[in-house]
Scaffold this motif. Structure first.
Motif, PDB file in Angstrom:
ATOM      1  N   TRP A  73       0.831  -1.189   0.000  1.00 24.66           N
ATOM      2  CA  TRP A  73       0.000   0.000   0.000  1.00 24.66           C
ATOM      3  C   TRP A  73       0.872   1.249   0.000  1.00 24.66           C
ATOM      4  CZ3 TRP A  73       1.091   2.984   4.183  1.00 24.66           C
ATOM      5  CH2 TRP A  73       1.603   2.348   5.323  1.00 24.66           C
TER       6      TRP A  73
ATOM      7  N   GLN B 109       0.525   5.627   1.059  1.00 26.73           N
ATOM      8  CA  GLN B 109      -0.268   6.687   1.661  1.00 26.73           C
ATOM      9  C   GLN B 109       0.238   8.017   1.126  1.00 26.73           C
ATOM     10  OE1 GLN B 109      -0.736   6.610   5.920  1.00 26.73           O
ATOM     11  NE2 GLN B 109      -1.145   8.798   6.009  1.00 26.73           N
TER      12      GLN B 109
ATOM     13  N   LYS C  72      -3.460  -2.382   4.839  1.00 24.53           N
ATOM     14  CA  LYS C  72      -3.518  -0.958   4.514  1.00 24.53           C
ATOM     15  C   LYS C  72      -4.092  -0.197   5.696  1.00 24.53           C
ATOM     16  CE  LYS C  72      -6.935   0.431   1.871  1.00 24.53           C
ATOM     17  NZ  LYS C  72      -7.789   1.443   2.424  1.00 24.53           N
TER      18      LYS C  72
ATOM     19  N   LYS D 168      -7.222   4.840   6.450  1.00 23.35           N
ATOM     20  CA  LYS D 168      -7.200   6.286   6.229  1.00 23.35           C
ATOM     21  C   LYS D 168      -7.596   6.549   4.783  1.00 23.35           C
ATOM     22  CE  LYS D 168      -3.508   7.202   9.500  1.00 23.35           C
ATOM     23  NZ  LYS D 168      -2.229   7.854   9.720  1.00 23.35           N
TER      24      LYS D 168
ATOM     25  N   ALA E 151      -4.768   6.490   2.186  1.00 25.43           N
ATOM     26  CA  ALA E 151      -4.051   5.237   1.944  1.00 25.43           C
ATOM     27  C   ALA E 151      -4.749   4.442   0.841  1.00 25.43           C
ATOM     28  CB  ALA E 151      -3.976   4.408   3.221  1.00 25.43           C
TER      29      ALA E 151
END
Length: 164
Positions: free
Chosen positions: A74, A76, A143, A146, A149
Motif C-alpha cells: 500500500w 499513503q 492498509k 485512512k 491510503a
C-alpha cells in the motif's frame, strides 16, 4: 459486410492512435510521469497531462507501480497538489493550485492559491497542462484505515485499463 468490418477496424485503430500514452516525461515540463525517491519508502511522483483528472489518475498509477516495485502492498499520500500551466496563452492567464497534506498525529491541511501570469515572450495559443504531484510513503501488510491510503494492487489493476 466487408465494408462494415473495415470501418470498424479503422475506427478502433483511430481510437488507439489518439489515446494519450502512459510514459515517462521526456523533460521536467513534458507530458508523462516523473518520480524520485526521497528516502527509503518515501517518493515524490508527478504526472503532467492536458486533462487534470487524467494527470491525477496517472500519478496514482505511478505511485502504485513504485509501491509494488518496492515490494510493498500500500501507499499513503502525505502531500498532494496540482499546478495548471496556461503560460502558453497570449495575454496572460490565471492558474489555481489546490494542495493538501496529512501528517503524523492526525493533523492535516488544505491550501488554495491563485496566480496571475504575464507573458514575457511571444505566446501562442497552446493548450495548458496540469501537473499533479504527490508525495507518498509505502508500506507492507494491511492498509491503514485512512482515506489517504491506497491498496497498490487495486489501484494498478483499476487504473492500468485507463492508461492508454
Amino acid at each position: 459486410m466487408k465494408h462494415a468490418i473495415l470501418i470498424s477496424a479503422l475506427a478502433l485503430l483511430a481510437g488507439c492512435v489518439t489515446a494519450p500514452s502512459y510514459d515517462p516525461a521526456k523533460s521536467d515540463r513534458g507530458e508523462g510521469y516523473l518520480s524520485q525517491q526521497i528516502e527509503a519508502g518515501r517518493y515524490r511522483v508527478s504526472y503532467t497531462d492536458k486533462d487534470p483528472v487524467r494527470a491525477r489518475n496517472m500519478a496514482l498509477l505511478r505511485a502504485s507501480e513504485i509501491t509494488l516495485a518496492d515490494g510493498k502492498d500500500w501507499f499513503q499520500i502525505t502531500y498532494e497538489g496540482a499546478d495548471s500551466d496556461y503560460s502558453g496563452r497570449s495575454g496572460g492567464g490565471t492558474s489555481v493550485s489546490i494542495g493538501g497534506s496529512a501528517g503524523s498525529g492526525g493533523y492535516s491541511g488544505v491550501g488554495v492559491g491563485v496566480g496571475i501570469g504575464f507573458p514575457l515572450g511571444g505566446g501562442s495559443s497552446a493548450a495548458g497542462k496540469t501537473t499533479h504531484t504527490m508525495e507518498i510513503v509505502t508500506g507492507a501488510g494491511p492498509k491503514p484505515d485512512k482515506t489517504e491510503a491506497y491498496d497498490a494492487r487495486s489501484v494498478d489493476m483499476n487504473l492500468r485499463v485507463t492508461s492508454g
